[in-house]
Design a protein around this motif. Structure first.
Motif, mmCIF file in Angstrom:
data_model
loop_
_atom_site.group_PDB
_atom_site.id
_atom_site.type_symbol
_atom_site.label_atom_id
_atom_site.label_comp_id
_atom_site.label_asym_id
_atom_site.label_seq_id
_atom_site.Cartn_x
_atom_site.Cartn_y
_atom_site.Cartn_z
ATOM 1 N N ILE A 118 20.503 36.200 50.531
ATOM 2 C CA ILE A 118 21.385 35.090 50.168
ATOM 3 C C ILE A 118 22.201 35.465 48.946
ATOM 4 N N ASP A 141 20.076 24.314 45.039
ATOM 5 C CA ASP A 141 21.350 24.284 45.758
ATOM 6 C C ASP A 141 21.240 23.377 46.983
ATOM 7 N N VAL A 201 12.548 29.263 50.595
ATOM 8 C CA VAL A 201 12.901 30.299 51.555
ATOM 9 C C VAL A 201 11.908 31.447 51.371
ATOM 10 N N GLU A 209 22.526 23.304 49.792
ATOM 11 C CA GLU A 209 22.479 23.968 51.090
ATOM 12 C C GLU A 209 21.087 24.499 51.434
ATOM 13 N N PHE A 210 20.303 24.801 50.358
ATOM 14 C CA PHE A 210 18.954 25.346 50.586
ATOM 15 C C PHE A 210 17.929 24.437 49.923
ATOM 16 N N GLN A 211 17.749 23.220 50.445
ATOM 17 C CA GLN A 211 16.847 22.272 49.798
ATOM 18 C C GLN A 211 15.395 22.705 49.886
ATOM 19 N N ASN A 212 15.052 23.537 50.877
ATOM 20 C CA ASN A 212 13.656 23.928 51.008
ATOM 21 C C ASN A 212 13.448 25.380 50.594
ATOM 22 N N THR A 251 24.937 30.806 42.611
ATOM 23 C CA THR A 251 23.514 30.484 42.750
ATOM 24 C C THR A 251 22.678 31.690 42.360
ATOM 25 N N ALA A 275 15.227 35.591 51.467
ATOM 26 C CA ALA A 275 15.954 35.059 50.308
ATOM 27 C C ALA A 275 16.829 36.125 49.675
ATOM 28 N N VAL A 303 16.493 28.580 45.907
ATOM 29 C CA VAL A 303 17.862 28.958 45.582
ATOM 30 C C VAL A 303 18.407 27.873 44.666
#
Lengths: 325, 535
Positions: B230, B215, B222, B217-220, B235, B227, B252
């Motif tokens: 979320i 996703d 978590v 918005e969450f490139q890295n 997702t 997590a 994610v």
């Protein structure tokens, strides 16, 4: 040093004189074999039929007494058990086939399991039963289907090869000899209700291999003589061929016989079925090469011209030009 | 026929020596002598019947099959309603309590909905797989029948058994025993005890491979605990796998729009070009390749997650669009784990998860005691054969004996190199080859004696003996070879074991009994120029 001579030179035994009675008897035997297989059925071992599996530990022993267990359980009369180490050295799995009456009947199976446990406990006080269960055969359901297709395909391909190298009559003869050998072996197992295990499959394959080899050797000599003696009557020629290969036939079967006999006499109990089946097949296979594969050529009418290369048109013109007939 | 130039002798001897040398490690290990580590050590594997092996009992959870089936039915119903003309609207979908229930929004659609559902529910078999009920006019309730569940579990187990067989015995020469036991168990027995860990690794993976976009918005990654909170629509949170180097964190990813691993046609373990790390190279089929190309070209420089059995193994970025349907899976592999994953991907995903519930070593079916007795009996037979051959054929019998011994060793050596498994039926094949070798020598020797009786001189008699006998030997061996090949192609299990030995053995027996023995006889004729043959 004088060497051993098993067969005198230049024998002239009239093998094919009584071919008809031999054939009639053999065909009756084949029919009887199949009748036995179909009515009495084969006595399938636990490999095929499945049965009961007991797992046990011998708590005070380092090694489980496997050979003893095999004898004790066999003495109860539920066929040859399969006893193997299972897990640690003092743990075993014992598989026995259930009698037909007890199949699918949990109570009867339990009674048999108890009987086995009692028998073993009498001699081994440290015997501890870890569990018993019904197990399926090792051989999957499709085994027979693939086995039969494999055999049919192999036989068809072999016939074609023999047809190409010899004549179609020889192909038919070889197949008939094979059919004879397999039928009689199966018939023997049905008649005496010997246990039919995976090993017997191995034995039958070995018998087929041997019988084919033997038949081809006799056929090779027939082919050679057909080329050599154009005018000879076929029965006489077949007798000559069998006599000429007699020394070889006797020597080869005797050699294999001395190789197999120790296995029958001193070999382990569990290989007795395999060894005796192959030994029996040795005789049947040798007999069939002489009495099944050869005489059929007379009735199928092998032409002694079959193996003369066909004359090309050019050769024929040459011959006529030279004034030969 | 009796001319053997030096180059030919060298060639024949080196061939013999290589094959015999290859048999040595097997003989050493059978005699419990250490084989030097520095040398290659091909060994003939002994089958379950002769040596025992590892026993593993696998169990599937029928509940998982039921849940899966319910999920599939929901997807099928949704798809059918979407494609209906006009579209059927349904809501309040629930799959709780092993039932699928939903409400059709308008009473007018009830009959059409029923028509769409009926074919899905009836299936093709004779058993009734689902019960359909309509409550309060618009609520459809689909319940799995016992018969339907049973059939589904049975199908799944059949398919799982096939996958297990492919994973363990890709080449068909390992001779494992793989049988279904009861309703939801599979017994796997594999000869040898070398590496039960690798076996477990092969069977433990379901090998369901997915590629999903991370996703934006969450490139890295978590941490797992944060997590969980979320809950962005569309997702899902997927944890990193053990051993991925990122344990304890999750990615994610977008739930839809990914690619499934079932569109793979090949998977091979390999090395990455730049840092030599272990990877698995995969090839998609045409459809999968096209979708992968589309996904990668639309998402250059974005990350995607490679998910195996619900766990992320790595999350690289698309550096460039990937055309051609080939991709590479990286992710902290070792050579072994990359190999195991490649085999698992090739064999397809397991339709159900299998759990290893029992693991043991088993002894040979025949029992070690029986095998010892059998070997003694075989040795007695072997010496009896030698005695008979020498007594009958003298010098020629001695040559035949050499040929026989070399034949056995060469066959063992070739089987070791080819990494085949020797079972009891295989031993029957051994017996046949030895029989064929003996017979070849008998044929030749009898023929030589016959040619002598017809008055041919010594050299001519030997030459003719080999020539005339070779024809029968050739035909007999080709016939058996054809039988062997077809038995191998069509047969299964024990029949294959027999066929492999038969095929290899025919070559060694002709080579030793005809070619080598002729070389020795020719050498002897040349050296001592006998005027008479003692036959």
């Amino acid at each position: 040093m004088r060497l051993l001579k098993l067969v005198p030179n230049d024998t002239n035994i009239k093998f094919l004189k009584y071919r008809l009675p031999f054939y009639v008897v053999s065909i009756l035997l084949i029919a009887a074999s199949w009748a036995l297989v179909l009515t009495k059925g084969l006595n399938y071992g636990v490999d095929f039929a499945g049965g009961l599996e007991l797992r046990a530990t011998f708590e005070q022993s380092e090694n489980a007494p496997i050979p003893e267990l095999r004898e004790q359980v066999a003495s109860l009369g539920y066929g040859e058990p399969i006893v193997q180490k299972f897990g640690a050295d003092n743990q075993v799995s014992i598989r026995v086939r259930l009698p037909e009456a007890a199949e699918g009947d949990n109570e009867a199976a339990q009674l048999i399991a108890n009987e086995i446990v009692t028998e073993i406990s009498q001699n081994h006080s440290d015997f501890r039963l870890d569990g018993n269960d019904n197990v399926s055969g090792k051989v999957s359901g499709e085994f027979w289907e693939t086995a039969i297709w494999a055999l049919v395909a192999a036989m068809a391909a072999i016939s074609i090869y023999i047809w190409v190298r010899f004549e179609w009559q020889f192909g038919v003869g070889a197949m008939f000899a094979l059919f004879h050998d397999v039928s009689l072996t199966l018939g023997m197992f049905a008649l005496f209700q010997l246990e039919f295990s995976l090993q017997i499959i191995a034995a039958i394959l070995a018998i087929i291999g041997y019988s084919l080899n033997d038949t081809i050797v006799v056929y090779d000599r027939i082919r050679e003589n057909l080329k050599k003696f154009r005018k000879m009557e076929l029965p006489e020629l077949l007798d000559l061929s069998v006599n000429e290969t007699l020394a070889r036939t006797v020597m080869t079967s005797l050699t294999l016989f001395v190789a197999l006999i120790p296995l029958v006499l001193f070999g382990p109990e569990s290989l007795f079925g395999l060894a005796s089946a192959i030994t029996l097949g040795l005789f049947v296979g040798t007999y069939s090469s002489v009495y099944m594969a050869a005489p059929i050529l007379i009735w199928l009418g092998v032409d002694s011209n079959s193996f003369i290369p066909e004359e090309s048109v050019a050769d024929k013109q040459d011959r006529i030009a030279r004034g030969e007939s | 026929m009796l001319e053997f130039p030096t180059w030919r002798k060298v060639w024949l001897w080196s061939l013999t020596l290589v094959a015999v040398a290859a048999a040595l490690p097997s003989i050493f290990s059978a005699a419990n002598i250490r084989w030097p580590d520095a040398l290659p050590d091909p060994v003939v594997n002994l089958g379950l019947d002769l040596a025992g092996g590892s026993h593993i009992l696998l169990e599937a959870d029928p509940q998982q099959v039921k849940t899966q089936r319910l999920q599939n039915m929901e997807d099928a119903v949704q798809a059918a309603f979407r494609s209906a003309e006009p579209r059927i609207r349904a809501g309040d979908v629930s799959t709780r309590g092993e039932r699928l229930s939903f409400m059709v929004e308008s009473t007018a659609d009830v009959d059409r909905a029923r028509e769409e559902i009926l074919p899905l529910v009836n299936g093709t078999g004779l058993v009734r797989e689902w019960d359909l009920r309509v409550d309060d006019e618009t609520r459809f309730v689909l319940t799995q029948t016992d018969a339907g569940t049973e059939a589904a579990v049975s199908n799944a187990m059949d398919a799982a058994t096939d996958v297990v067989r492919k994973r363990i015995d890709a080449l068909g020469t390992r001779e494992p025993t793989i049988i279904r036991q009861g309703e939801n168990r599979i017994v796997v027995q594999v000869p040898g005890l070398d590496d039960p860990e690798q076996l477990k690794e092969l069977l433990g993976q379901t090998a369901k491979l997915e590629f999903k976009l991370v996703d934006p918005e969450f490139q890295n990654a978590v941490p797992n605990d944060s997590a969980l909170s979320i809950s962005k629509v569309g997702t899902q949170v997927v944890p990193y796998a053990e051993g991925s180097g990122q344990e304890g964190t999750s990615m994610v990813v977008r739930r839809l729009g990914g690619i499934q691993g079932d569109s793979l046609i090949d998977a091979q373990a390999g090395k990455k070009f730049d840092d030599n790390s272990d990877v698995v190279n995969i090839t998609f089929d045409a459809q999968g390749g096209a979708r992968f190309a589309k996904l990668s070209s639309e998402n250059v420089n974005r990350r995607f997650a490679i998910i195996l059995d619900g766990e992320v193994i790595s999350a690289p970025s698309f550096n460039e669009p990937i055309y051609g349907g080939q991709a590479q899976i990286s992710g902290n592999f070792t050579v072994d784990s990359a190999n195991a994953l490649a085999i698992s991907l090739q064999s397809g995903a397991l339709p159900v998860d299998l759990e290893i519930i029992e693991e043991r070593s088993v002894g040979p079916d025949l029992g070690a005691d029986s095998i010892r007795k059998g070997i003694i009996a075989i040795m007695i037979g072997f010496f009896a054969v030698i005695a008979l051959m020498v007594a009958t054929y003298g010098r020629f019998g001695v040559y035949a004996t050499y040929a026989l011994v070399i034949n056995v060793l060469m066959l063992l050596g070739i089987m070791a190199i080819a990494n085949t498994t020797l079972t009891l039926p295989g031993l029957a094949g051994f017996v046949i080859t030895i029989g064929a070798a003996v017979d070849a020598n008998v044929l030749i020797n009898e023929r030589i004696a016959e040619e002598r009786r017809r008055g041919r001189r010594v050299v001519a008699a030997v030459e003719n003996g080999y020539k005339e006998a070779s024809r029968a030997i050739y035909d007999a061996n080709v016939t058996n070879f054809i039988a062997g090949v077809l038995l191998f192609l069509f047969g299964s299990g024990p029949i294959r074991g027999f066929a492999v030995v038969l095929i290899l053995g025919l070559f060694t027996s002709v080579f030793t009994a005809v070619t080598l023995s002729r070389m020795w006889v020719a050498g002897w004729l040349r050296r001592s120029r006998p005027s008479e043959l003692n036959l």
